[in-house]
Design an enzyme around this catalytic site. Structure first.
Site, PDB file in Angstrom:
ATOM      1  N   CYS A 134       0.810  -1.225   0.000  1.00 55.01           N
ATOM      2  CA  CYS A 134       0.000   0.000   0.000  1.00 55.01           C
ATOM      3  C   CYS A 134       0.845   1.278   0.000  1.00 55.01           C
ATOM      4  O   CYS A 134       0.334   2.354  -0.294  1.00 55.01           O
ATOM      5  CB  CYS A 134      -0.961  -0.001   1.185  1.00 55.01           C
ATOM      6  SG  CYS A 134      -2.095  -1.405   1.188  1.00 55.01           S
ATOM      7  N   HIS A 281      -3.363   6.930   2.531  1.00 56.87           N
ATOM      8  CA  HIS A 281      -3.762   5.664   1.947  1.00 56.87           C
ATOM      9  C   HIS A 281      -5.160   5.304   2.432  1.00 56.87           C
ATOM     10  O   HIS A 281      -5.451   5.348   3.632  1.00 56.87           O
ATOM     11  CB  HIS A 281      -2.761   4.576   2.334  1.00 56.87           C
ATOM     12  CG  HIS A 281      -3.269   3.195   2.102  1.00 56.87           C
ATOM     13  ND1 HIS A 281      -3.771   2.792   0.886  1.00 56.87           N
ATOM     14  CD2 HIS A 281      -3.389   2.123   2.927  1.00 56.87           C
ATOM     15  CE1 HIS A 281      -4.163   1.535   0.982  1.00 56.87           C
ATOM     16  NE2 HIS A 281      -3.947   1.098   2.204  1.00 56.87           N
ATOM     17  N   ASN A 311     -10.358  -0.309  -0.304  1.00 52.39           N
ATOM     18  CA  ASN A 311      -8.904  -0.206  -0.197  1.00 52.39           C
ATOM     19  C   ASN A 311      -8.304  -0.731  -1.493  1.00 52.39           C
ATOM     20  O   ASN A 311      -8.356  -1.922  -1.776  1.00 52.39           O
ATOM     21  CB  ASN A 311      -8.423  -1.027   1.004  1.00 52.39           C
ATOM     22  CG  ASN A 311      -6.912  -0.966   1.189  1.00 52.39           C
ATOM     23  OD1 ASN A 311      -6.172  -0.602   0.294  1.00 52.39           O
ATOM     24  ND2 ASN A 311      -6.453  -1.348   2.377  1.00 52.39           N
TER      25      ASN A 311
END
Length: 360
Positions: A134, A281, A311
């Site tokens: 990520c 993020h 996500n």
């Protein structure tokens, strides 16, 4: 708000890979493009196939829906679509380096970036993948900026692209409800540190002792070597799926993103209350708000789009940026702070004054 672009000149911390542009060439953001696959998967749809509910997902993550790629669609396909749009946004189809951040490459070998570059008509240019989960997009920006500063490249296409739906265990509600597929890309060009769009430095770090917090156990040399040493037992099919220790990840994500953001603010010479937008993020809305709280920033200054896309790992920051620009939140002259946390574990932050860029 509009602010001066005063980058800090303090020396890098020797314990981690940090840097700030000098008075010469630096990377300037000049294009932004994104792509999400057309299939929308709602919380209600997931609740029909697993032990979960819309309320359970929303209250724990803030997510209401996500996009999943159709069968036959791979990460490289999404990367090409986002890359085309970023090049259009930049006003030129040219780049002499392609950096692709992904956890879900088309193949274990070779890297996905060279094929993406070829499909974009960028044949013969340097191209490579970055694997920082990520945090990959921030790592990709830093890598690209280093190439520009060194004179290796004049224009770099940086893409974050993921098809997490291909590595999710459909029986694991703790992961399958969280992740979505998508891609986001930016074009960086060589420019001056004082102009809008110039990336004002980076704070990058990792802690490999926490590698098991976020992991796909199978598919690599570790599994193959262990199997050979044990007499080649049958591999566990579950080892091909993504796993995550959610509570520990939450705690470390908040701590690391907040610390990295503070380091980046110091490097840029910005006070936290002078930042117009925090683009973190997009893992969990509670993580984003907790980081903002630790930085002393108003939660209303946090860009959130995970409710609509989930996500998307390395794609999440450019997707959030594009949504914020299209929605009239982020405007030219705004101070933007970006930060991420991912498997490895890894983390990273960067900042810029937003330029006059149209997102596609």
């Amino acid at each position: 708000m509009t602010h001066a672009t005063d980058a800090a000149t303090d020396a890098p911390d020797a314990r981690r890979a940090t840097g700030a542009p000098g008075r010469g060439r630096t990377a300037v953001l000049t294009g932004l493009g994104t792509y999400v696959p057309p299939r929308v998967v709602t919380n209600e749809e997931l609740s029909r196939t697993m032990d979960t509910s819309d309320e359970w997902i929303r209250t724990r993550t803030g997510i209401t829906r996500r996009h999943w790629a159709d069968p036959g669609t791979a990460t490289g396909d999404l990367a090409v679509a986002a890359g085309e749009r970023a090049l259009k946004s930049a006003g030129s189809g040219e780049a002499d380096l392609v950096v692709l951040a992904t956890t879900t490459p088309d193949h274990p070998c070779p890297a996905t970036a060279p094929e993406v570059a070829s499909r974009l008509g960028l044949r013969g240019v340097a191209a490579y993948d970055v694997a920082a989960v990520c945090s990959g997009f921030v790592y990709g920006l830093a890598s690209a900026a280093g190439a520009i500063a060194a004179g290796i490249a004049e224009r770099v296409l940086v893409i974050g692209a993921e098809t997490y739906s291909t590595i999710l265990n459909p029986d694991d509600r703790t992961t399958s409800v969280i992740f979505g597929d998508g891609a986001g890309a930016v074009v960086l060009r060589a420019g001056d540190p004082a102009e809008p769009g110039a990336l004002l430095g980076y704070d990058l770090g990792s802690d490999g002792s926490l590698k098991d917090l976020i992991v796909v156990p199978g598919g690599g040399s570790r599994q193959r070597s262990a199997a050979a040493a044990a007499g080649a037992p049958e591999p566990d099919p579950a080892d091909a799926y993504f796993t995550m220790q959610g509570k520990s990840v939450f705690r470390h994500a908040v701590t690391r993103m907040a610390a990295s953001s503070r380091a980046m603010l110091d490097r840029a010479g910005w006070a936290a209350d002078s930042v117009d937008w925090f683009v973190g993020h997009q893992a969990n809305v509670r993580i984003l708000h907790a980081v903002a709280d630790q930085l002393g920033m108003a939660r209303e200054r946090t860009v959130v789009n995970l409710d609509r896309v989930g996500n998307t790992s390395a794609a999440s920051i450019p997707l959030a940026l594009a949504d914020a620009v299209a929605g009239g939140q982020v405007a030219p002259g705004d101070r933007v702070l970006m930060s991420a946390f991912g498997g490895g574990v890894t983390w990273g932050s960067t900042a810029l004054v937003w330029p006059d860029v149209t997102a596609y």
